[in-house]
Design a protein around this motif. Structure first.
Motif, mmCIF file in Angstrom:
data_model
loop_
_atom_site.group_PDB
_atom_site.id
_atom_site.type_symbol
_atom_site.label_atom_id
_atom_site.label_comp_id
_atom_site.label_asym_id
_atom_site.label_seq_id
_atom_site.Cartn_x
_atom_site.Cartn_y
_atom_site.Cartn_z
ATOM 1 N N ASP A 124 0.651 -1.399 -0.231
ATOM 2 C CA ASP A 124 -0.016 0.077 0.470
ATOM 3 C C ASP A 124 0.761 1.322 0.100
ATOM 4 O OD1 ASP A 124 -0.280 1.088 2.926
ATOM 5 O OD2 ASP A 124 0.041 -1.130 3.119
ATOM 6 N N THR A 127 -1.878 7.826 -0.644
ATOM 7 C CA THR A 127 -3.093 7.880 -1.876
ATOM 8 C C THR A 127 -2.610 9.318 -2.844
ATOM 9 O OG1 THR A 127 -4.261 9.227 -0.476
ATOM 10 C CG2 THR A 127 -4.662 6.676 -0.397
ATOM 11 N N GLN A 133 3.501 6.263 -6.942
ATOM 12 C CA GLN A 133 2.481 4.914 -7.420
ATOM 13 C C GLN A 133 3.272 4.936 -9.642
ATOM 14 O OE1 GLN A 133 -1.655 7.083 -7.761
ATOM 15 N NE2 GLN A 133 -0.951 7.526 -5.353
ATOM 16 N N HIS A 143 -2.055 -1.058 -10.021
ATOM 17 C CA HIS A 143 -2.843 -0.920 -8.823
ATOM 18 C C HIS A 143 -4.295 -1.799 -9.128
ATOM 19 C CE1 HIS A 143 -5.813 1.953 -8.322
ATOM 20 N NE2 HIS A 143 -5.103 1.698 -6.969
ATOM 21 N N ARG A 145 -6.863 -0.687 -5.821
ATOM 22 C CA ARG A 145 -8.099 -0.888 -5.737
ATOM 23 C C ARG A 145 -7.065 0.924 -4.765
ATOM 24 N NH1 ARG A 145 -9.417 -4.480 -3.967
ATOM 25 N NH2 ARG A 145 -8.704 -4.510 -1.596
ATOM 26 N N THR A 146 -7.750 2.652 -4.099
ATOM 27 C CA THR A 146 -7.886 2.904 -3.658
ATOM 28 C C THR A 146 -7.836 2.793 -2.330
ATOM 29 O OG1 THR A 146 -6.675 4.234 -5.280
ATOM 30 C CG2 THR A 146 -6.968 5.555 -3.211
ATOM 31 N N ARG A 148 -9.355 4.923 0.467
ATOM 32 C CA ARG A 148 -10.074 6.247 0.934
ATOM 33 C C ARG A 148 -10.390 6.457 2.367
ATOM 34 N NH1 ARG A 148 -7.410 9.713 -2.490
ATOM 35 N NH2 ARG A 148 -7.695 8.700 -4.398
ATOM 36 N N TRP A 162 -3.122 3.159 -1.463
ATOM 37 C CA TRP A 162 -2.874 3.459 -2.803
ATOM 38 C C TRP A 162 -2.563 1.687 -3.052
ATOM 39 C CZ3 TRP A 162 0.612 1.538 -5.999
ATOM 40 C CH2 TRP A 162 0.494 1.830 -7.581
#
Length: 187
Positions: A124, A127, A133, A143, A145-146, A148, A162
């Motif tokens: 991770d 973000t 990234q 990737h 997913r993110t 939040r 992230w």
């Protein structure tokens, strides 16, 4: 260069790496790692045998933490059933910048994860750090997913959500691996 398992006497070096990396990241415009990392938590990971040091003679060029445990609340129960190792705290000394040692440490981690019978190397990342990234995408991660929501402070926004993964594989990295062999996952 050789990779060794960190020992408690490496704690000060690891804390200094964190400060050096935070200053560099700040100059790039990110607040990542702006809070000091608790020394007792870092010492616990060293004692657990999950912190690894990249050594160049008597100098330390970088470090990576590789654990079988995921940060809580990021990965789904289905994903957590898949054997995975998680990259944390990848840091390369600024004295060694520009030599792709971070990429080679990632390759070492993918190889170690493969030898432990893990399917995935996961991480991770911050973000808001698009450059980091991109770095991971450029080093074979995809990737996922993110996430939040569900941060540590009052359930607020998560700053390191992230999520990315790459399949494990036997991967050449060019380091002399002086660590004990990885433990295999039980199936």
């Amino acid at each position: 260069m050789k990779i060794t398992t960190a020992v408690p006497s490496d704690l000060d070096q690891l804390l200094a790496f964190r400060v050096e990396a935070a200053a560099w990241i700040s100059r790039l415009g990110s607040d990542q790692w702006s809070r000091p990392y608790p020394a007792d938590r870092l010492l616990a990971t060293i004692e657990a045998g999950t912190v690894f040091m990249l050594r160049d003679g008597d100098r330390t060029a970088g470090t990576i933490t590789l654990t079988p445990e995921a940060e809580e609340g990021l990965w789904t129960p289905e994903e957590l059933r898949e054997a995975s190792l998680f990259v944390n705290k990848l840091t390369v000394s600024r004295d060694y910048a520009g030599k792709d040692l971070g990429g080679r440490l990632i390759d070492w981690a993918a190889d170690r994860a493969y030898r432990s019978a893990a399917k995935w190397l996961r991480l991770d990342a911050w973000t808001s750090n698009a450059a980091l990234q991109r770095y991971y995408l450029d080093h074979g991660f995809e990737h996922v997913r993110t996430v939040r929501k569900g941060g540590a402070i009052n359930g607020g926004p998560r700053v390191s959500g992230w999520l990315a993964q790459r399949p494990t594989s036997p991967t050449p990295h060019g380091f002399e691996d002086q660590t004990p062999g990885p433990q295999a996952f039980e199936h």
